[in-house]
Design a protein around this motif. Structure first.
Motif, mmCIF file in Angstrom:
data_model
loop_
_atom_site.group_PDB
_atom_site.id
_atom_site.type_symbol
_atom_site.label_atom_id
_atom_site.label_comp_id
_atom_site.label_asym_id
_atom_site.label_seq_id
_atom_site.Cartn_x
_atom_site.Cartn_y
_atom_site.Cartn_z
ATOM 1 N N GLN A 182 5.352 -22.707 -106.656
ATOM 2 C CA GLN A 182 6.103 -21.830 -107.319
ATOM 3 C C GLN A 182 6.532 -20.638 -106.515
ATOM 4 O OE1 GLN A 182 4.468 -20.395 -111.089
ATOM 5 N NE2 GLN A 182 3.272 -22.290 -111.272
ATOM 6 N N ARG A 184 10.672 -20.039 -105.411
ATOM 7 C CA ARG A 184 11.274 -18.625 -105.328
ATOM 8 C C ARG A 184 11.738 -18.238 -104.232
ATOM 9 N NH1 ARG A 184 6.271 -17.698 -108.600
ATOM 10 N NH2 ARG A 184 6.809 -17.369 -110.767
ATOM 11 N N ASP A 198 15.844 -21.132 -109.736
ATOM 12 C CA ASP A 198 15.576 -20.670 -110.998
ATOM 13 C C ASP A 198 14.196 -21.302 -111.430
ATOM 14 O OD1 ASP A 198 17.691 -18.673 -110.792
ATOM 15 O OD2 ASP A 198 18.946 -20.302 -111.700
#
Length: 393
Positions: free
Chosen positions: A184, A188, A193
């Motif tokens: 994650q 980012r 997105d």
């Protein structure tokens, strides 16, 4: 008189047998190496890969000094099973222990070995923080922080138009929760997105509801942090429910044992590899030669098999190097066990090793330092139940 001769002969045979047994049990530098591996439960498929690597290493080093006797215990796939197995291994007084299979188990049992002053080397424990569990803890499995982002980068290279990413992760496994955090963060950092983050469980078999919810967010890429059984079923059901985009799988699915689980739907998945079977060094050639006995001429070991083989190799080579530092005529078994373990740890961490994983060394706190990685695409055969990992350029 005949009875006396028979008694004397029997006593002589008993004495000879005892002498032979003594010689057998005191062979020069005969040492015990422990291994705690998940052979049952939801991590059993990964553990079986590791067992293969240990068995092949035993064959490779069987005729070399020092002689190692492998003591193998099944940790199961949870902390309770690992604790029972490691207690047995510690009581067996090994010079070192390889394992366990899962990072979640590692956090529970590696401190036990550390407190006992036994070097413990993880062969598939990749979560952050493993080497920091204690001074006697090390690993040959590169951390997820190094491994995970590479497959994501390859997916974006192959599909530059990807913008929308969804993540699935097994919330009840410490490795999966740490791996998804790395994924994650990388998602980012690349300006993508993150349209859905879906929690699952390693015991789950039916993913229809969570998949349906995630697919409403129209992801172009799905990233999965799970183990073989739950992750393989998740991949299969994603495809069956209509998802056609790219899938990136984490290290928990990095085994050919996923093929019969997700079957033809495994095809196209991207997974980072810490093992490159085309590596041309003596150690990898030995591993391939042994692995291909009874298999096809182009068969290649899974990554965890290569890592387990490497764990055995680095312990053996460190012991051999340590033996060379002893005065002539002195054996490793003549050292007090606690002293031998401390010397082994110091020698192991100071070494550089040519392994099936390439050149390895260790940081002072036991973290593996590995240079070479690849990303593989799963390519399934026409039967839909067998396949191979194809390294991507």
């Amino acid at each position: 008189m005949d009875l006396l001769r028979r008694v004397q002969k029997a006593l002589a045979l008993v004495g000879l047998g005892a002498a032979l047994a003594s010689c057998s049990s005191n062979r020069s530098d005969q040492l015990r190496l422990g291994a705690g591996i998940a052979l049952t439960g939801n991590a059993g498929l990964l553990g079986q890969d590791a067992r293969t690597g240990l068995d092949l290493a035993k064959l490779q080093f069987a005729q070399l000094q020092p002689r190692l006797e492998l003591e193998l215990e099944d940790t199961g796939s949870d902390e309770v099973g690992a604790t029972v197995a490691f207690r047995r291994l510690i009581n067996a007084k090994p010079v070192a222990i390889l394992g366990p299979s899962l990072s979640q188990q590692g956090f529970a049992v590696m401190p036990m070995a550390d407190r006992a002053g036994i070097p413990v080397i993880g062969v598939s424990t990749t979560a952050p923080g493993i080497p920091q569990l204690g001074p006697f803890v090390a690993r040959v499995a590169s951390p997820v922080t190094v491994v995970a982002p590479r497959s994501l980068a390859k997916a974006l290279q192959l599909n530059p138009g990807i913008r929308r990413v969804a993540v699935f992760f097994a919330q009840d496994d410490v490795f999966c929760t740490s791996e998804t955090q790395i994924f994650q963060k990388a998602i980012r950092a690349k300006g993508l997105d993150l349209v859905a983050v879906q929690r699952t469980s390693v015991a789950d078999t039916d993913f229809q509801i969570p998949i349906t919810n995630v697919l409403r967010s129209r992801p172009q890429l799905v990233v999965i942090s799970a183990l073989v059984a739950d992750g393989g079923n998740l991949v299969r059901q994603l495809r069956e429910l209509g998802y056609q985009g790219q899938i990136v799988a984490g290290n928990g699915l990095n085994t050919p044992n996923i093929y019969p689980v997700c079957q033809k739907h495994c095809d196209g998945m991207l997974i980072t590899q810490a093992y490159n079977p085309s590596l041309d060094n003596a150690s990898n050639r030995n591993l391939l030669k042994l692995f291909r006995r009874g298999r096809s001429a182009d068969a290649v070991p899974p990554q965890v098999t290569a890592q387990a083989y490497t764990g055995y190799q680095v312990v053996h080579e460190a012991l051999a190097k340590l033996k060379g530092t002893l005065p002539k005529g002195q054996s490793l078994t003549s050292l007090p066990l606690a002293d031998l373990r401390q010397r082994l740890l110091k020698t192991l961490l100071a070494g550089t090793y040519q392994t099936p994983l390439g050149e390895l060394r260790f940081s002072p706190e036991g973290e593996v330092v590995q240079r070479d990685f690849s990303v593989a695409r799963v390519s399934m055969d026409a039967d839909g139940r067998s396949g191979r990992f194809v390294l991507q350029p």
